[in-house]
Enzyme design. Structure first.
Site, PDB file in Angstrom:
ATOM      1  N   CYS A  88     -48.715 -30.619  37.293  1.00  0.00           N
ATOM      2  CA  CYS A  88     -49.555 -31.336  36.324  1.00  0.00           C
ATOM      3  C   CYS A  88     -48.750 -31.756  35.098  1.00  0.00           C
ATOM      4  O   CYS A  88     -49.070 -32.751  34.452  1.00  0.00           O
ATOM      5  CB  CYS A  88     -50.706 -30.461  35.860  1.00  0.00           C
ATOM      6  SG  CYS A  88     -51.997 -30.315  37.080  1.00  0.00           S
ATOM      7  N   VAL A  89     -47.771 -30.953  34.736  1.00  0.00           N
ATOM      8  CA  VAL A  89     -47.033 -31.232  33.495  1.00  0.00           C
ATOM      9  C   VAL A  89     -45.545 -31.319  33.797  1.00  0.00           C
ATOM     10  O   VAL A  89     -44.980 -30.376  34.318  1.00  0.00           O
ATOM     11  CB  VAL A  89     -47.273 -30.132  32.443  1.00  0.00           C
ATOM     12  CG1 VAL A  89     -46.514 -30.476  31.165  1.00  0.00           C
ATOM     13  CG2 VAL A  89     -48.749 -29.979  32.158  1.00  0.00           C
TER      14      VAL A  89
END
Lengths: 104, 176
Positions: free
Chosen positions: A103-104
């Site tokens: 996600c990051v």
């Protein structure tokens, strides 16, 4: 799994057009992929692409933008300059690796 | 069996010219509640979407220089807080005991760091570097007696509620 013909070769891709076979990639193919999405490859692009491939090979996962910056040494602003608007996806496409999962 | 297509299959990056716009209202100052907007804003930026974050009320701690490095997580009132292993819930009666908050904060910070996800200030750096816009709420600044110098440098301005509403015309909004 669909295949498509790029640069006169049959290349395996997913439904969106990202390469699915790591080994089918080479630098000449990358040049065609980059041209397909209007990216003009510079040395900085190559450095990012090569890190992404090496990291994918080592980790089994495409580096996220964050990892490109924290581990790969390509800072985030630079990533957005090199691969405008959608840096992770465009880089992955040209480097012949899947889109990042993290996600990051 | 593979099917070869005639024209090369090229991912559709046409969304490049998207006029999609998204804004997050960050109203919480607990460590765990700081992350949802940061993660989603970062993802939106990676898709080429114009992204704004508006910090208000307790969310002000996320951008206040003296507080942003030290957000806390509390198990109080959180029935989804489990022991590190298994499905055993931490009884609510134990949650307010001395030492629980630091322990829970450390635990969540370690888990976040293990995923390679940055702490809040560094995450804001990443969002600003990716082209995100940070705004501080006028009323919150006044209530806390804070001025722009007290806030994280990436904050573009302290704006009032009308400014925010005007700025987010046509945007998708998320209140966190």
């Amino acid at each position: 799994m669909p295949a498509t013909t790029i640069n006169g070769r049959e290349i395996h891709v997913d439904d969106e057009g990202f390469l699915t076979e790591f080994a089918e990639w080479d630098e000449d193919l990358a040049k065609v992929l980059a041209a397909n999405i209007s990216v003009d490859l510079s040395d900085e692009h190559w450095a990012a692409i090569k890190f992404a491939r090496a990291d994918y090979k080592a980790q089994g996962e495409t580096p996220t933008i964050r990892r490109m910056s924290s581990v790969g040494g390509v800072d985030i602003k630079k990533m957005f300059q090199l691969f405008p608007k959608k840096p992770a996806k465009k880089m992955s496409y040209i480097a012949g690796v899947p889109k990042p999962q993290g996600c990051v | 069996m593979t099917t070869a297509t005639q024209a090369p299959l090229i991912p559709n990056f046409d969304g490049d010219e998207t006029d999609r716009k998204i804004a997050f209202i960050c109203s919480k100052g607990n460590l765990d509640m700081a992350y949802p907007a940061l993660v989603l804003a970062n993802a939106a930026l990676g898709e080429g979407i114009e992204t704004h974050l508006f910090f208000t009320f307790w969310g002000f701690d996320m951008i206040t220089k003296s507080r942003m490095h030290d957000l806390k997580f509390s198990p109080v009132g959180n029935t989804a807080m489990h022991m590190p292993v298994g499905d055993i819930r931490i009884p609510q009666a134990l949650a307010p005991l001395p030492g629980m908050q630091p322990m829970a904060t450390k635990m969540i910070k370690d888990q976040i760091a293990a995923l390679g996800v940055p702490e809040v200030p560094e995450f804001l750096d990443q969002i600003v570097a990716s082209g995100g816009h940070l705004w501080a709420c006028r009323m919150s600044a006044d209530m806390n007696k804070l001025v722009e110098e007290d806030l994280y440098d990436g904050v573009e301005a302290i704006i009032n509620a009308s400014d925010f509403i005007e700025m987010t015309d046509g945007a998708q909004l998320l209140f966190i």
